[in-house]
Write an enzyme that holds these catalytic residues in place. Structure first.
Site, PDB file in Angstrom:
ATOM      1  CG  HIS A  85      -1.852   1.143   1.058  1.00  0.00           C
ATOM      2  ND1 HIS A  85      -2.001   2.003   2.653  1.00  0.00           N
ATOM      3  CD2 HIS A  85      -2.693   1.411   0.638  1.00  0.00           C
ATOM      4  CE1 HIS A  85      -2.947   2.750   2.260  1.00  0.00           C
ATOM      5  NE2 HIS A  85      -3.386   2.532   1.170  1.00  0.00           N
ATOM      6  CD  GLU A 114      -2.622   1.872  -3.477  1.00  0.00           C
ATOM      7  OE1 GLU A 114      -3.536   2.703  -3.739  1.00  0.00           O
ATOM      8  OE2 GLU A 114      -1.602   1.983  -2.701  1.00  0.00           O
ATOM      9  CG  ASP A 128      -2.439   6.682  -4.225  1.00  0.00           C
ATOM     10  OD1 ASP A 128      -3.429   6.199  -3.959  1.00  0.00           O
ATOM     11  OD2 ASP A 128      -1.719   6.177  -3.056  1.00  0.00           O
ATOM     12  CG  HIS A 185      -3.354   8.872  -0.376  1.00  0.00           C
ATOM     13  ND1 HIS A 185      -3.852   9.542   0.527  1.00  0.00           N
ATOM     14  CD2 HIS A 185      -4.252   7.979  -0.960  1.00  0.00           C
ATOM     15  CE1 HIS A 185      -5.118   9.022   0.625  1.00  0.00           C
ATOM     16  NE2 HIS A 185      -5.291   7.904  -0.051  1.00  0.00           N
ATOM     17  CD  GLU A 226      -7.001   4.754  -5.136  1.00  0.00           C
ATOM     18  OE1 GLU A 226      -7.867   5.609  -4.651  1.00  0.00           O
ATOM     19  OE2 GLU A 226      -6.224   3.847  -4.366  1.00  0.00           O
TER      20      GLU A 226
END
Length: 303
Positions: free
Chosen positions: A48, A75, A77, A90, A157
Site C-alpha cells: 500500500h 500500489e 496513487d 495520495h 489508483e
C-alpha cells in the site's frame, strides 16, 4: 494475452523478471523473490503506497522496501500537476506529507494540481516520516515505472480527488501507459499491471482507452448484489475494505469471475483470516508480514 478474468498472478511475474534479468546479464540476487509456495497460500501481496509502514508513502524508499519485502505489487496513487504531468501522491493536498507550507508560504491552494512538476520536485516528502528520509522527492509515474519494472507488479489508483472529475485523468493515465510500450507489453504478458478507482466513471473511462489492462473498483462500503453483477460485465476486480469482506462476498465475486483484493490490512491475525477465506490479494502497509521477508535493514537502501 492472459485472461482478464484471472486474478493478477505473481508466479508469472517472477518467471518473467528472472528471465529478463538473466538475459540482460544482471544478477538477480538483489531482487530475488520467493517461490509462490512461500507466499501466503497464493494470495497476492500488494504494498500500500509501497511498504508505507517502514518508509514514507509513495516515495522511492517505500517502493524499494516493498521489493525487498517481496511484495507482488506496489500500489500507487496517480494525480496530475499544474503543467499536466502525472505523479504519485495520495492526499488531495500536499500539507500532511510535505513541507509545502514552509517552502511556498501564502499560496492560495496546496493541491498537487496547484503546482508545476518543477515546484513539486523542490518539496521534502520524507522528513515527516523520519529524519533519515529527509529530502525524498515526489515521484513521477515514469519514475515509479522505472523502479518497479522487471522487479514487481504495479497497481495504479486513479485519484478520487474531486477536482479531477471530468478533467481526463483516466484517459491520460491510459495514454501514458500506452506510450511506454516496452513496459506495457511486458507487464501485460506477465500479469503485472492493473488499475483501480473508487469511481465507476473513471474506471470505465480508463477501460475504454486501454481495455487490455485489468481494472478494479475500490469500495468504501460493501458492494451490493446489483453492483457486483454490473461490474462483472466489464471489470476484473472488486477491491473492498477488509471490514466489509466475508466469505459470502468473496464467493459471490468469484462466481461472477471477479478477483477480490482487500484493503488496508496490517493486523496479522486478520491477514490469516482473509487468506483462509480465499481472497485473491491483500493490500497492506507491511508486505513482509505476508511474505515472511524480514524487515530490510535499511528501507531506503539503493539497489
Amino acid at each position: 494475452m492472459p485472461s482478464l478474468r484471472l486474478p493478477i498472478s505473481r508466479a508469472i511475474v517472477l518467471a518473467r523478471a528472472v528471465a529478463i534479468l538473466v538475459l540482460a546479464g544482471v544478477a538477480v540476487t538483489a531482487y530475488s523473490l520467493p517461490a509462490r509456495a512461500e507466499q501466503a497460500a497464493g494470495v497476492d501481496v500488494i504494498a500500500h503506497r509501497g511498504a508505507s509502514g517502514v518508509a514514507p508513502e509513495n516515495t522511492a524508499p517505500a517502493i524499494r522496501a516493498a521489493i525487498v519485502q517481496r511484495a507482488d505489487f506496489v500500489e500507487i496513487d496517480v494525480q496530475r500537476t499544474k503543467d499536466g504531468k502525472l505523479v504519485n501522491f495520495h492526499d488531495c493536498t500536499l500539507v500532511r506529507t510535505t513541507d509545502v507550507e514552509e517552502r511556498f508560504p501564502g499560496r492560495t491552494g496546496y493541491r498537487v494540481s496547484d503546482f508545476t512538476l518543477a515546484e513539486l520536485k523542490t518539496l521534502d516528502a520524507g522528513s515527516w516520516f523520519g529524519p533519515r528520509f529527509a529530502g525524498e522527492p515526489i515521484l513521477t509515474l515514469g519514475e515509479v515505472i522505472g523502479l518497479v519494472r522487471h522487479r514487481t507488479g504495479l497497481l495504479a489508483e486513479i485519484s478520487p480527488c474531486a477536482h479531477y472529475v471530468g478533467t481526463g485523468l483516466p484517459e491520460q493515465l491510459a495514454a501514458e501507459l500506452a506510450a511506454t510500450p516496452r513496459f506495457l507489453d511486458q507487464a501485460l504478458a506477465a500479469g503485472a499491471l492493473a488499475v483501480q478507482s473508487f469511481s465507476v466513471a473513471d474506471a470505465k473511462a480508463f477501460h475504454a482507452r486501454l481495455p487490455e489492462v485489468p481494472v478494479g473498483l475500490l469500495h468504501a462500503s460493501r458492494p451490493t448484489e446489483a453492483e457486483l453483477v454490473e461490474l462483472s460485465g466489464w471489470a476484473d476486480q472488486i477491491n473492498p475494505s477488509s471490514d466489509d469482506t466475508d466469505r459470502a462476498l468473496i464467493d459471490r465475486a468469484h462466481r461472477l469471475g471477479l478477483a477480490i483484493n482487500v484493503w488496508t490490512v496490517n493486523d496479522p491475525s486478520r491477514m490469516r483470516e482473509l487468506v483462509a477465506l480465499g481472497v485473491d490479494g491483500i493490500i497492506t502497509d507491511f508486505p513482509g508480514s505476508l511474505t515472511g521477508a524480514s524487515r530490510p535493514r535499511s528501507a531506503d537502501s539503493r539497489h
